[in-house]
Design a protein around this motif. Structure first.
Motif, PDB file in Angstrom:
ATOM      1  N   SER A 139      41.278  40.490  39.280  1.00 32.13           N
ATOM      2  CA  SER A 139      40.122  41.065  38.610  1.00 32.13           C
ATOM      3  C   SER A 139      40.350  41.117  37.098  1.00 32.13           C
ATOM      4  O   SER A 139      39.501  40.685  36.333  1.00 32.13           O
ATOM      5  N   CYS A 140      41.521  41.633  36.675  1.00 29.23           N
ATOM      6  CA  CYS A 140      41.765  41.826  35.236  1.00 29.23           C
ATOM      7  C   CYS A 140      42.892  40.962  34.673  1.00 29.23           C
ATOM      8  O   CYS A 140      43.038  40.855  33.471  1.00 29.23           O
ATOM      9  N   GLY A 141      43.715  40.363  35.535  1.00 27.90           N
ATOM     10  CA  GLY A 141      44.799  39.510  35.071  1.00 27.90           C
ATOM     11  C   GLY A 141      46.111  40.216  34.813  1.00 27.90           C
ATOM     12  O   GLY A 141      47.078  39.602  34.375  1.00 27.90           O
ATOM     13  N   MET A 142      46.177  41.525  35.102  1.00 26.70           N
ATOM     14  CA  MET A 142      47.415  42.270  34.888  1.00 26.70           C
ATOM     15  C   MET A 142      48.529  41.712  35.793  1.00 26.70           C
ATOM     16  O   MET A 142      48.293  41.450  36.968  1.00 26.70           O
ATOM     17  N   PRO A 143      49.733  41.527  35.246  1.00 27.08           N
ATOM     18  CA  PRO A 143      50.849  41.094  36.097  1.00 27.08           C
ATOM     19  C   PRO A 143      51.139  42.140  37.174  1.00 27.08           C
ATOM     20  O   PRO A 143      51.142  43.334  36.906  1.00 27.08           O
ATOM     21  N   LEU A 144      51.343  41.680  38.383  1.00 31.66           N
ATOM     22  CA  LEU A 144      51.680  42.562  39.507  1.00 31.66           C
ATOM     23  C   LEU A 144      53.155  42.359  39.810  1.00 31.66           C
ATOM     24  O   LEU A 144      53.522  41.477  40.577  1.00 31.66           O
TER      25      LEU A 144
ATOM     26  N   GLN B 284      41.599  33.065  31.113  1.00 34.66           N
ATOM     27  CA  GLN B 284      42.342  33.456  32.302  1.00 34.66           C
ATOM     28  C   GLN B 284      41.469  34.328  33.197  1.00 34.66           C
ATOM     29  O   GLN B 284      41.369  34.087  34.397  1.00 34.66           O
ATOM     30  N   ILE B 285      40.834  35.323  32.629  1.00 30.22           N
ATOM     31  CA  ILE B 285      40.041  36.262  33.425  1.00 30.22           C
ATOM     32  C   ILE B 285      38.875  35.551  34.098  1.00 30.22           C
ATOM     33  O   ILE B 285      38.582  35.801  35.274  1.00 30.22           O
TER      34      ILE B 285
ATOM     35  N   ARG C  64      37.692  37.510  41.324  1.00 38.36           N
ATOM     36  CA  ARG C  64      36.527  38.405  41.211  1.00 38.36           C
ATOM     37  C   ARG C  64      35.402  37.770  40.386  1.00 38.36           C
ATOM     38  O   ARG C  64      34.236  38.053  40.632  1.00 38.36           O
ATOM     39  N   TRP C  65      35.745  36.907  39.423  1.00 38.35           N
ATOM     40  CA  TRP C  65      34.750  36.411  38.489  1.00 38.35           C
ATOM     41  C   TRP C  65      34.337  34.964  38.715  1.00 38.35           C
ATOM     42  O   TRP C  65      33.389  34.497  38.086  1.00 38.35           O
ATOM     43  N   LYS C  66      35.029  34.259  39.592  1.00 44.43           N
ATOM     44  CA  LYS C  66      34.639  32.875  39.867  1.00 44.43           C
ATOM     45  C   LYS C  66      33.272  32.847  40.511  1.00 44.43           C
ATOM     46  O   LYS C  66      32.978  33.624  41.401  1.00 44.43           O
ATOM     47  N   LYS C  67      32.457  31.962  40.084  1.00 44.72           N
ATOM     48  CA  LYS C  67      31.107  31.824  40.653  1.00 44.72           C
ATOM     49  C   LYS C  67      31.008  30.528  41.399  1.00 44.72           C
ATOM     50  O   LYS C  67      31.495  29.537  41.051  1.00 44.72           O
TER      51      LYS C  67
END
Length: 88
Positions: free
Chosen positions: A8-13, A79-80, A85-88
């Motif tokens: 969703s936001c690209g934060m490293p997990l 990247q985001i 979540r954002w791919k259409k």
């Protein structure tokens, strides 16, 4: 080792506490705790543009050299936009 990022936001997990949670309390395999808790979005109405702006704010707070900061800000939106979540 493959590096995982919030889809969703690209934060490293990287740590267990970085991951969000599903309705049953298990760890999400795709989203961070800032974006996803108890099987729902923490900000269900946030837009792609608002998410990118939040990414820029996080980058601006980083204590890194200006060139790296410019690089991260430049590629943040790209990247985001490519995240699940954002791919259409």
């Amino acid at each position: 080792m493959k590096k995982e990022f919030c889809q969703s936001c690209g934060m490293p997990l990287t740590n267990a506490e970085d991951f969000g949670t599903e309705k049953d309390g298990s760890k999400s395999t795709e989203y961070c705790h800032f974006c996803y808790q108890n099987g729902t979005w923490t900000q269900p109405n946030i837009t792609l543009e608002e998410t990118i702006a939040k990414g820029h704010e996080a980058i601006d707070r980083m204590e890194i050299n200006p060139l790296k900061k410019w690089f991260f800000r430049t590629f943040c939106g790209m990247q985001i936009k490519g995240l699940k979540r954002w791919k259409k």
